[in-house]
Write a protein that holds these residues in place. Structure first.
Motif, mmCIF file in Angstrom:
data_model
loop_
_atom_site.group_PDB
_atom_site.id
_atom_site.type_symbol
_atom_site.label_atom_id
_atom_site.label_comp_id
_atom_site.label_asym_id
_atom_site.label_seq_id
_atom_site.Cartn_x
_atom_site.Cartn_y
_atom_site.Cartn_z
ATOM 1 N N SER A 1 -8.051 -9.275 -0.127
ATOM 2 C CA SER A 1 -7.468 -10.574 0.202
ATOM 3 C C SER A 1 -6.885 -11.208 -1.058
ATOM 4 N N ARG A 2 -6.013 -12.167 -0.856
ATOM 5 C CA ARG A 2 -5.418 -12.842 -2.014
ATOM 6 C C ARG A 2 -6.418 -13.761 -2.718
ATOM 7 N N GLU A 3 -7.551 -13.996 -2.088
ATOM 8 C CA GLU A 3 -8.612 -14.767 -2.742
ATOM 9 C C GLU A 3 -9.535 -13.870 -3.543
ATOM 10 N N GLY A 4 -9.312 -12.566 -3.494
ATOM 11 C CA GLY A 4 -10.069 -11.647 -4.339
ATOM 12 C C GLY A 4 -11.130 -10.836 -3.634
ATOM 13 N N TYR A 5 -11.641 -11.277 -2.469
ATOM 14 C CA TYR A 5 -12.650 -10.491 -1.774
ATOM 15 C C TYR A 5 -11.986 -9.361 -0.986
ATOM 16 N N TRP A 6 -12.809 -8.466 -0.478
ATOM 17 C CA TRP A 6 -12.324 -7.303 0.261
ATOM 18 C C TRP A 6 -12.851 -7.338 1.694
ATOM 19 N N VAL A 7 -12.086 -6.747 2.610
ATOM 20 C CA VAL A 7 -12.478 -6.677 4.024
ATOM 21 C C VAL A 7 -12.206 -5.259 4.507
ATOM 22 N N ARG A 8 -13.126 -4.737 5.316
ATOM 23 C CA ARG A 8 -12.923 -3.398 5.868
ATOM 24 C C ARG A 8 -11.684 -3.380 6.763
ATOM 25 N N ALA A 9 -10.851 -2.373 6.595
ATOM 26 C CA ALA A 9 -9.621 -2.264 7.390
ATOM 27 C C ALA A 9 -9.932 -2.183 8.877
ATOM 28 N N GLN A 10 -11.067 -1.585 9.234
ATOM 29 C CA GLN A 10 -11.428 -1.440 10.641
ATOM 30 C C GLN A 10 -11.735 -2.774 11.309
ATOM 31 N N ASP A 11 -11.936 -3.827 10.515
ATOM 32 C CA ASP A 11 -12.230 -5.154 11.059
ATOM 33 C C ASP A 11 -10.986 -6.024 11.171
ATOM 34 N N LEU A 12 -9.834 -5.469 10.819
ATOM 35 C CA LEU A 12 -8.622 -6.273 10.713
ATOM 36 C C LEU A 12 -7.488 -5.747 11.595
ATOM 37 N N VAL A 13 -6.604 -6.660 11.984
ATOM 38 C CA VAL A 13 -5.281 -6.322 12.495
ATOM 39 C C VAL A 13 -4.312 -6.749 11.408
ATOM 40 N N VAL A 14 -3.577 -5.805 10.850
ATOM 41 C CA VAL A 14 -2.744 -6.076 9.680
ATOM 42 C C VAL A 14 -1.267 -6.116 10.071
ATOM 43 N N ILE A 15 -0.579 -7.153 9.634
ATOM 44 C CA ILE A 15 0.870 -7.256 9.789
ATOM 45 C C ILE A 15 1.477 -6.947 8.423
ATOM 46 N N VAL A 16 2.116 -5.796 8.309
ATOM 47 C CA VAL A 16 2.592 -5.315 7.013
ATOM 48 C C VAL A 16 4.038 -5.743 6.764
ATOM 49 N N ARG A 17 4.465 -5.601 5.515
ATOM 50 C CA ARG A 17 5.867 -5.825 5.167
ATOM 51 C C ARG A 17 6.706 -4.704 5.783
ATOM 52 N N ARG A 18 7.796 -5.058 6.386
ATOM 53 C CA ARG A 18 8.710 -4.046 6.929
ATOM 54 C C ARG A 18 9.476 -3.367 5.798
ATOM 55 N N THR A 19 9.705 -2.082 5.975
ATOM 56 C CA THR A 19 10.578 -1.358 5.043
ATOM 57 C C THR A 19 11.960 -1.138 5.651
ATOM 58 N N LYS A 20 12.051 -1.190 6.983
ATOM 59 C CA LYS A 20 13.325 -1.072 7.691
ATOM 60 C C LYS A 20 13.468 -2.244 8.643
ATOM 61 N N PHE A 21 14.693 -2.720 8.773
ATOM 62 C CA PHE A 21 14.966 -3.859 9.644
ATOM 63 C C PHE A 21 16.076 -3.507 10.632
#
Length: 523
Positions: free
Chosen positions: A354-374
């Motif tokens: 996280s941007r606050e410095g802590y970590w979270v397991r990926a399996q607990d998250l839904v991630v919206i990533v930066r697009r590489t193609k538009f």
């Protein structure tokens, strides 16, 4: 306060009751007009301070020409007052005259709209477009809650509500039930972006001077409305059997207290008035507050961003190749977590930072990533919405810049054929029409109850729309039939942000008034 049939209200409402209902030559709300080769007439827009057209029936259509064969531009609700031309443009097909309305289009005056301003006082107040929920909402406590077409007499109430005496006896306990925060308690900036947690402000939505809100105060409006004597909009009052099924929702434009109730107490019985002019007993409803949850403004922080997708998730500290849970840092379900984009794998488990410095397991998250193609159209400040069915997320873009991210609830069959299942259609679409409120297909809620007056509806394909909710909170999970459901805060934000723009005083608008925002729905 008791309303004992004020003389002014009676005279105005009697005029409405005696008038025939249903505009001669009218058409269903936002109906598709027949094609014509003739261009619409070019006429100046009436000034904002000019005479007004008072709308008597919800669903009154604004056409691009003085004819029901014209293209629908939008629709108006009962009670709206729209600036009009001083004289009719023509009376062809409309004896009352086709008036030019602001900012564009023509409306037939007659049974659905009138030039008589005195009737405005007898019509329900309009929606509040500044709040996540444009009306106050209630849901039926029991099966078969009557929707009266006028203020019911005691005998009518006793006949329609056999258990009325029992309900009146427990009304006090129901009214005193304390309520929590509502969607409308979320503070918003001028763009409609949430700026903090919900706050129960004194005097808002029935809260008292210390911010305490009860069922009784929630359904008490600052100013009582005039009790209707007749339905205002039978064309759209299509609730089957004139009753509400258990849990069915309904919007309230106002309320009034009447002493006309069997064995009523000194306080009388409170009734709500729907936007279409129906009357429903308040003691038969429970408040629908709408979820206070909402997405995240990412105009400045950008992507990636994640949402916690389950309960019981903790933050972690990574040291020397080991992962240590931070027991006091539990993250609530659907918490938004801005990410750095960095990840580590510890003992086979992937962690996102996280941007606050802590970590979270990926399996607990839904991630919206930066697009590489538009998509090719994602240029400049072009607005568009990117809906991911697999992740149950929506990202609003301006060109290639993400501005807002949130969770949705799409068709429950997810990636099956939308034509044959409870799935949301996939593809690239444009918003075809927008409605401040509209009834939804009951299949959106498994057919369990009726959804009336759903807020902030943005249709992108016939039968498919983005819509706000007030009846549930399944965001992040595929639960609907064809709709893309959003929280009230998110739906209002996207409704006002997207095109076509809703003209002032209108209830609905089509893409004939301006290009609709692109909606990409992908697996």
């Amino acid at each position: 306060m008791h309303i004992r049939s004020p003389r002014l209200g009676l005279s105005l409402l009697a005029a409405l009751a005696l008038a025939p209902l249903g505009c001669k030559g009218g058409a269903p709300a936002l109906a598709k007009g027949e094609p014509t080769d003739e261009p619409p007439p070019e006429v100046p827009s009436p000034p904002a301070d000019g005479p007004k057209l008072v709308v008597l029936q919800s669903g009154t259509v604004v056409y691009d020409r003085p004819s029901t064969k014209g293209k629908p531009l939008g629709e108006l609700r009962a009670g709206a007052q729209i600036a009009r031309s001083s004289e009719p443009f023509t009376r062809r097909e409309c004896p009352g005259g086709w008036y030019v309305v602001r900012p564009r289009g023509f409306v037939c005056a007659g049974e659905a709209a009138t030039t008589d301003p005195s009737l405005a006082a007898a019509l329900p107040p309009g929606p509040d477009l500044s709040r996540p929920l444009p009306y106050r909402y209630g849901r039926a406590r029991t099966e078969g809650v009557p929707l009266y077409t006028r203020l019911p007499m005691p005998a009518e109430q006793a006949h329609a509500e056999p258990d009325l005496k029992r309900y009146l006896s427990r009304r006090g306990a129901l009214d005193d039930e304390v309520l929590g925060a509502a969607a409308d308690d979320v503070p918003l900036d001028p763009r409609g972006v949430p700026t903090g947690p919900p706050v129960l402000m004194p005097g808002v939505l029935g809260a008292n001077d210390v911010g305490r809100r009860t069922v009784g105060s929630f359904f008490a409006f600052p100013s009582p409305v005039v009790p209707p004597l007749a339905p205002l909009a039978p064309r759209v009052a299509d609730l089957e059997g004139g009753v509400l099924r258990k849990n069915s929702g309904v919007a309230l434009a106002g309320s009034f207290t009447s002493s006309l109730a069997p064995e009523a107490s000194e306080e009388g019985r409170r009734f709500g008035v729907t936007p279409s002019g129906h009357v429903v007993a308040i003691d038969r409803l429970r408040p629908a507050l709408g979820t206070t949850w909402h997405g995240l403004d990412v105009e400045k922080v950008g992507l990636p961003v994640a949402f916690v997708h389950k309960a019981g998730v903790t933050a972690w500290n990574l040291k020397r190749g080991e992962a240590e849970p931070l027991e006091e840092e539990e993250l609530e379900r659907r918490t938004a977590v801005p990410l750095t984009g960095k990840f580590r794998t510890v003992n086979g488990v992937r962690f996102e930072q996280s941007r606050e410095g802590y970590w979270v397991r990926a399996q607990d998250l839904v991630v919206i990533v930066r697009r590489t193609k538009f998509p090719d159209f994602a240029k400049g400040d072009q607005k568009w919405m990117d809906v991911s069915l697999a992740n149950q997320t929506l990202t609003a873009y301006e060109g290639q810049k993400p501005v807002y991210v949130t969770l949705i609830s799409s068709g429950r069959d997810v990636l099956k054929d939308a034509a044959e299942s409870a799935s949301t259609a996939r593809g690239t679409f444009r918003v075809r029409k927008k409605l401040v409120t509209a009834a939804l297909d009951s299949r959106e809620v498994h057919g369990d109850f009726d959804v009336n007056d759903a807020p902030w509806v943005m249709e992108f394909e016939p039968g498919y729309a983005l819509t706000g909710t007030y009846w549930g909170d399944g965001l992040g999970e595929a639960q609907t039939f064809h709709a893309v459901a959003l929280s009230p805060v998110d739906a209002r934000r996207l409704f006002h942000w997207s095109g076509p723009e809703l003209p002032e005083g209108w209830h609905g608008v089509t893409d004939a008034m301006g290009e609709g925002t692109t909606v990409v729905v992908r697996p």
